[in-house]
Design an enzyme around this catalytic site. Structure first.
Site, short mmCIF file in Angstrom:
data_model
loop_
_atom_site.label_atom_id
_atom_site.label_comp_id
_atom_site.label_asym_id
_atom_site.label_seq_id
_atom_site.Cartn_x
_atom_site.Cartn_y
_atom_site.Cartn_z
N LYS A 138 0.84 -1.19 0.00
CA LYS A 138 0.00 0.00 0.00
C LYS A 138 0.88 1.25 0.00
CE LYS A 138 0.88 1.49 4.25
NZ LYS A 138 1.52 2.80 4.45
N TYR A 223 -3.68 4.02 6.57
CA TYR A 223 -4.17 3.30 7.75
C TYR A 223 -5.41 3.98 8.32
CZ TYR A 223 0.28 0.80 7.74
OH TYR A 223 1.36 0.02 7.40
#
Length: 378
Positions: A138, A223
């Site tokens: 990511k 996140y």
């Protein structure tokens, strides 16, 4: 406790998450260990930096269905050293120039892209064209257009694409999702999620726009964004963002430091999110009309904690272990299991694309000073 029940299906339509009650599946239960002589699927780790070398490669000892099969690096001596340490010969060491020849290595089933963000699309597409499945770190890429190209390349090659959203395999986050779906806090009204750390070295690649694609949002902000989505189980319909960056600080000449954004959800729930490169924070708090679920730290590699209560931290919880020894082994084995069983990963390329659509809207909102709709309404 049935972790499978906390799961939710990602619909095929981009931009939609459908919460459902599931019977246990491979994410929670895992497949049986291979029988004697059965082959584990081989990973090629692309990028021997801090994460690929220091975090991911050591996790193969915890895996049931996965093993290290090759490394890709710009430092041939380093690559040979790592290969030798893990029982691989020099033929398992690739450079970025000869990476495409990995198509001829039957020991490699999956390529794990652990490179700077701006290189994710190139190496995912090259891996797919080489006939390999892909795990990509990511954020999936630095733009929606790149995400779409990655998904198209993997589909054209008939290969699976999964994004390294490790928190979907971390015991505390799994249990927090389950509790939220089970109504442990009642009707969800608000989620607060903040992630950051102090970036001290201006020379780091994450502070270079050409490599990172942005600042804290493209790193720690993922996140916060993910937590807001998986804790509510909804997709946001609008975002309002504001950036705070000291451009005189040599670390932030090219990228943002702190950015905060508010997400509005169809149910009326709100999420307040932050990312930053100038302060340490790692926190997720869900508040409902009858209670709350809190994680702090929430998404670290280890040492996470969770509480529930009506008004505060009244009860500290220790979740059930698993689904693997570590979250990293969990995600490595999960992709292998998806390949072996023909299932689509729950954190597929489409999930990475959803995040990038929202990331682009966050940047746009901060830049234009207005709320950006995500549901197609004006």
């Amino acid at each position: 406790m049935d972790l499978g029940r906390r799961d939710f299906l990602l619909s095929a339509a981009i931009g939609s998450i459908v919460p459902v009650a599931l019977t246990p599946h491979a994410l929670a239960q895992g497949m049986p260990a291979p029988k004697a002589g059965e082959r584990k699927l081989g990973y090629a780790i692309v990028g021997l930096g801090t994460y690929g070398l220091g975090v991911i490669i050591p996790q193969f000892v915890n895996c049931t269905h996965s093993r290290l099969a090759a490394v890709v690096t710009g430092d041939a001596a380093k690559g040979r050293k790592v290969a030798a340490e893990h029982g691989l010969d020099d033929k398992a060491v690739y450079s970025y120039a000869n990476f495409d020849s990995i198509r001829d290595n039957p020991d490699v089933d999956i390529v794990y892209v652990c490179l700077p963000n701006s290189m994710h699309a190139e190496y995912t597409i090259r891996a797919a064209k080489a006939g390999k499945h892909v795990m990509c770190e990511k954020p999936m890429a630095v733009s929606v257009a790149e995400c779409e190209a990655m998904i198209a390349a993997c589909k054209a090659a008939g290969r699976k694409l999964m994004i390294g959203y490790r928190c979907h395999f971390e015991a505390f986050n799994l249990e927090a999702m389950r509790l939220a779906r089970a109504g442990a806090a009642g009707k969800i009204r608000y989620v607060r999620t903040e992630h950051g750390f102090v970036q001290r070295d201006p020379s780091k690649w994450r502070l270079k726009r050409a490599l990172a694609g942005g600042g804290s949002l493209m790193d720690m902000g993922v996140y916060s964004l993910q937590a807001a989505r998986y804790m509510t189980g909804e997709e946001p319909i609008a975002v309002t963002a504001r950036e705070s960056t000291d451009r005189n600080d040599p670390r932030f000449h090219e990228v943002e430091d702190m950015i905060e954004w508010t997400l509005e959800f169809p149910s009326g729930a709100i999420a307040g999110c932050q990312s930053m490169y100038s302060a340490n924070q790692n926190h997720v708090l869900l508040m409902g009309d009858t209670g709350r679920i809190e994680l702090e730290p929430a998404t670290r590699y280890d040492g996470n904690h969770m509480w529930t209560g009506r008004d505060g931290r009244e009860r500290e919880l220790t979740p059930p272990p698993g689904p693997r020894a570590t979250q990293f082994a969990g995600q490595l084995d999960y992709l292998a299991e998806c390949i072996l069983t023909g299932r689509e990963p729950i954190v597929s390329g489409e999930e990475g694309l959803r995040d990038l659509r929202i990331v682009e809207a966050i940047y746009r909102s901060a830049r234009e000073g207005r709320t950006i709709r995500l549901d197609g309404r004006a």
